[in-house]
Design an enzyme around this catalytic site. Sequence first.
Site, PDB file in Angstrom:
ATOM      1  N   SER A  37       0.778  -1.239   0.063  1.00 38.45           N
ATOM      2  CA  SER A  37       0.120   0.034  -0.107  1.00 38.45           C
ATOM      3  C   SER A  37       0.864   1.141   0.022  1.00 38.45           C
ATOM      4  O   SER A  37       0.425   2.292  -0.078  1.00 38.45           O
ATOM      5  CB  SER A  37      -0.853  -0.037   1.149  1.00 38.45           C
ATOM      6  OG  SER A  37      -0.220  -0.390   2.391  1.00 38.45           O
ATOM      7  N   HIS A 170     -34.306  26.919 -16.513  1.00 37.73           N
ATOM      8  CA  HIS A 170     -34.006  26.240 -17.973  1.00 37.73           C
ATOM      9  C   HIS A 170     -33.256  27.057 -18.956  1.00 37.73           C
ATOM     10  O   HIS A 170     -33.520  26.610 -20.127  1.00 37.73           O
ATOM     11  CB  HIS A 170     -35.744  26.192 -18.539  1.00 37.73           C
ATOM     12  CG  HIS A 170     -36.865  25.612 -17.614  1.00 37.73           C
ATOM     13  ND1 HIS A 170     -37.014  24.374 -17.331  1.00 37.73           N
ATOM     14  CD2 HIS A 170     -37.472  26.617 -16.718  1.00 37.73           C
ATOM     15  CE1 HIS A 170     -38.221  24.439 -16.433  1.00 37.73           C
ATOM     16  NE2 HIS A 170     -38.204  25.706 -16.027  1.00 37.73           N
ATOM     17  N   SER A 291      -5.582  26.908 -28.944  1.00 35.83           N
ATOM     18  CA  SER A 291      -5.783  25.592 -29.717  1.00 35.83           C
ATOM     19  C   SER A 291      -4.503  25.413 -30.510  1.00 35.83           C
ATOM     20  O   SER A 291      -3.878  26.376 -30.870  1.00 35.83           O
ATOM     21  CB  SER A 291      -7.140  25.828 -30.602  1.00 35.83           C
ATOM     22  OG  SER A 291      -6.898  25.074 -31.867  1.00 35.83           O
ATOM     23  N   LYS A 297      -8.697  30.570 -31.114  1.00 34.27           N
ATOM     24  CA  LYS A 297      -9.038  30.227 -29.918  1.00 34.27           C
ATOM     25  C   LYS A 297      -8.583  30.500 -28.660  1.00 34.27           C
ATOM     26  O   LYS A 297      -7.344  30.848 -28.528  1.00 34.27           O
ATOM     27  CB  LYS A 297      -9.212  28.876 -29.946  1.00 34.27           C
ATOM     28  CG  LYS A 297      -9.957  27.916 -31.012  1.00 34.27           C
ATOM     29  CD  LYS A 297     -11.530  28.373 -30.736  1.00 34.27           C
ATOM     30  CE  LYS A 297     -12.219  27.810 -29.639  1.00 34.27           C
ATOM     31  NZ  LYS A 297     -12.363  26.183 -29.856  1.00 34.27           N
ATOM     32  N   GLU A 304     -13.406  23.431 -17.498  1.00 36.87           N
ATOM     33  CA  GLU A 304     -13.820  22.332 -18.103  1.00 36.87           C
ATOM     34  C   GLU A 304     -13.063  21.260 -17.092  1.00 36.87           C
ATOM     35  O   GLU A 304     -13.823  20.131 -17.013  1.00 36.87           O
ATOM     36  CB  GLU A 304     -13.535  22.130 -19.473  1.00 36.87           C
ATOM     37  CG  GLU A 304     -14.574  23.040 -20.301  1.00 36.87           C
ATOM     38  CD  GLU A 304     -13.920  23.211 -21.793  1.00 36.87           C
ATOM     39  OE1 GLU A 304     -14.626  23.450 -22.824  1.00 36.87           O
ATOM     40  OE2 GLU A 304     -12.560  23.079 -22.187  1.00 36.87           O
ATOM     41  N   GLN A 336      -7.463  -1.702   3.222  1.00 36.69           N
ATOM     42  CA  GLN A 336      -6.278  -0.962   2.476  1.00 36.69           C
ATOM     43  C   GLN A 336      -6.543  -0.141   1.353  1.00 36.69           C
ATOM     44  O   GLN A 336      -6.095   0.892   1.068  1.00 36.69           O
ATOM     45  CB  GLN A 336      -5.239  -2.111   1.975  1.00 36.69           C
ATOM     46  CG  GLN A 336      -4.171  -1.354   1.531  1.00 36.69           C
ATOM     47  CD  GLN A 336      -2.873  -2.513   1.376  1.00 36.69           C
ATOM     48  OE1 GLN A 336      -2.446  -2.944   2.418  1.00 36.69           O
ATOM     49  NE2 GLN A 336      -2.581  -2.999   0.046  1.00 36.69           N
ATOM     50  N   LYS A 339      -7.715   4.033   0.878  1.00 42.37           N
ATOM     51  CA  LYS A 339      -6.571   5.258   0.797  1.00 42.37           C
ATOM     52  C   LYS A 339      -6.837   6.066  -0.680  1.00 42.37           C
ATOM     53  O   LYS A 339      -7.029   6.997  -0.893  1.00 42.37           O
ATOM     54  CB  LYS A 339      -5.305   4.922   1.248  1.00 42.37           C
ATOM     55  CG  LYS A 339      -5.428   4.573   2.580  1.00 42.37           C
ATOM     56  CD  LYS A 339      -4.130   4.078   2.946  1.00 42.37           C
ATOM     57  CE  LYS A 339      -4.203   3.026   4.040  1.00 42.37           C
ATOM     58  NZ  LYS A 339      -5.221   2.090   4.027  1.00 42.37           N
TER      59      LYS A 339
HETATM   60  N1  ARG Z   1      -1.498  -1.666   5.125  1.00 39.61           N
HETATM   61  C1  ARG Z   1      -3.106  -1.744   5.701  1.00 39.61           C
HETATM   62  C2  ARG Z   1      -4.022  -1.222   5.358  1.00 39.61           C
HETATM   63  O1  ARG Z   1      -3.779  -0.045   4.874  1.00 39.61           O
HETATM   64  C3  ARG Z   1      -2.760  -2.070   7.249  1.00 39.61           C
HETATM   65  C4  ARG Z   1      -2.292  -3.508   7.744  1.00 39.61           C
HETATM   66  C5  ARG Z   1      -3.074  -4.239   8.228  1.00 39.61           C
HETATM   67  N2  ARG Z   1      -2.493  -5.489   7.551  1.00 39.61           N
HETATM   68  C6  ARG Z   1      -3.036  -6.848   8.078  1.00 39.61           C
HETATM   69  N3  ARG Z   1      -2.622  -7.742   7.548  1.00 39.61           N
HETATM   70  N4  ARG Z   1      -3.666  -6.610   9.399  1.00 39.61           N
HETATM   71  O2  ARG Z   1      -5.022  -1.361   5.628  1.00 39.61           O
END
Ligand code: ARG
Length: 508
Positions: A37, A170, A291, A297, A304, A336, A339
């Site tokens: 991650s 409208h 452009s 342009k 946009e 995980q 994020k």
């Molecule tokens: N990298 C994991 C996350 O972002 C956290 C680790 C937890 N991993 C685990 N095997 N319990 O959620």
Amino acid sequence: MPRATDGGRPAGRRAAKAWSGRLQGASNPIMEQYSTSLPWDFQLAEHDVQGSRAHARALCSAGLIDGPTRDSLLAGLDAIAGELGSGTFVPLESDEDIHMAVERRLTELVGEPGQRLHTGRSRNDQVALDLRLYTRAACRRLVGTIADLQAELVRRAREHRQTVLPGYTHLQRGQPVHLAHHLLAYLEMLGRDGQRLRDCHSRADVSPLGAAGLAGSTLPLRREETAAELGFTELSANSLDAVSDRDFAVELTFACALMAVHLSRLAEDLIIWNSAEFSFITLPDSWSTGSSIMPQKKNPDVLELVRGRSAVPIGSLMGLLTLLKGLPLSYNRDLQEDKRHLFAAVEVTEASLRALTGILAEVQFEEQRMRAAASDPELLATDLAEFLVLEGMPFRRAHEAVGQAVRRARQQAIPLHRLVAEQWAELGMPEQAAAVFDLSRSLSRREQVGAPGPRATEEALRRAKRQILAGREWARRQESGRLPSRVQAGSAEVATIRPGQPSAHREA
Ligand code: ARG
């Protein structure tokens, strides 16, 4: 914030896994690449270090490590913070995530004490903690960034208290309004966005630390201490929920998605106004593009992009909800993946806020064009009907009569207000009706709360200013309320924190 993807590329060097006691031999490198991650959670590094500092102190006050061990952990964490600041912190491919990367580096730096840091803690409560710290900081930052855009809206609205343009429904001309009133409509949307963020902040403001893997710990750790040090208002009340709750992330993503929709609508208004057909605004060259083929342009690409990028937080919201919907309690590695959704939503929304603030600061409003469009007497047809109502006519009959007048004027290809007096008499309207066709008189008669009249607009501007100040003040108070200097671990203040109950040191 530092990201492994831009700079801190994982080094090829390998370190032993935390689970080398249980699993034999080396990990498959494809598995490592697939499951890391780091490209996302490298952004959490500073929060991870902050959480570890608090945990190290709590371990010491629980008697689980001695003072010198705590001090060497804190020194090592400071050194890591320094490396993160200077961009010299290098995660390894074998680290799996930012939590392992920090712990591995800490142990490299301070030796044996590093092996004691994870006592009574799991990455499951650690990542929940980091994400809550991130969410709180993002809410505070976004509230400030919203205030910047609101301030620009108010500044331009103040300049254009007298500028009139058609209000549309409208996308057809409806009734005249002041440009200030149009701009302040966006201030309202952003105000609600700010409230949502503050609300989200309060739900993120709960410390999960101590929930450990899923069932707390047998060790005598005092959760109140770490919560107070990190400035949390509450303790999580259930360890299973603590490690698997991502509601706060969903809420922040939703707040971003809706805000992005508001920004997209503002961008769309400006795009329409920028068309040759409207020509209500002229965009600054520095915020426009050209452009590659059509030399004449000048394009509103940034607007946009604001409109187009609103797709990101909307997609993130769907992504997060879909991610969560089938998860059994408690932590699952699926989490995980939260994020990438949350961070993308926050980054895009923040960048769009800043871009719109920049454009709005410099855009030129073409008052003459706006006034010309608003001078179409048909925009006052409703005023005429209301005039007849004041003369005693039932509204439905007045509506019908004015509708006929509009039709007749159009048949004769003359503006509505030019209809001769006798034609009006024929339609049953008194001659004084002509006085209705005065733009500023019409606007000055709209002074109810929330209406576009000049005095109501002045009041709206004053209210807007108060709203902006309140937003900034909230962000400032949240920031200063979290300074480590305010932490008095072990004090009565800290002891007052209970699950679901606000701590004494936080302001109301
Ligand atoms: N990298 C994991 C996350 O972002 C956290 C680790 C937890 N991993 C685990 N095997 N319990 O959620």
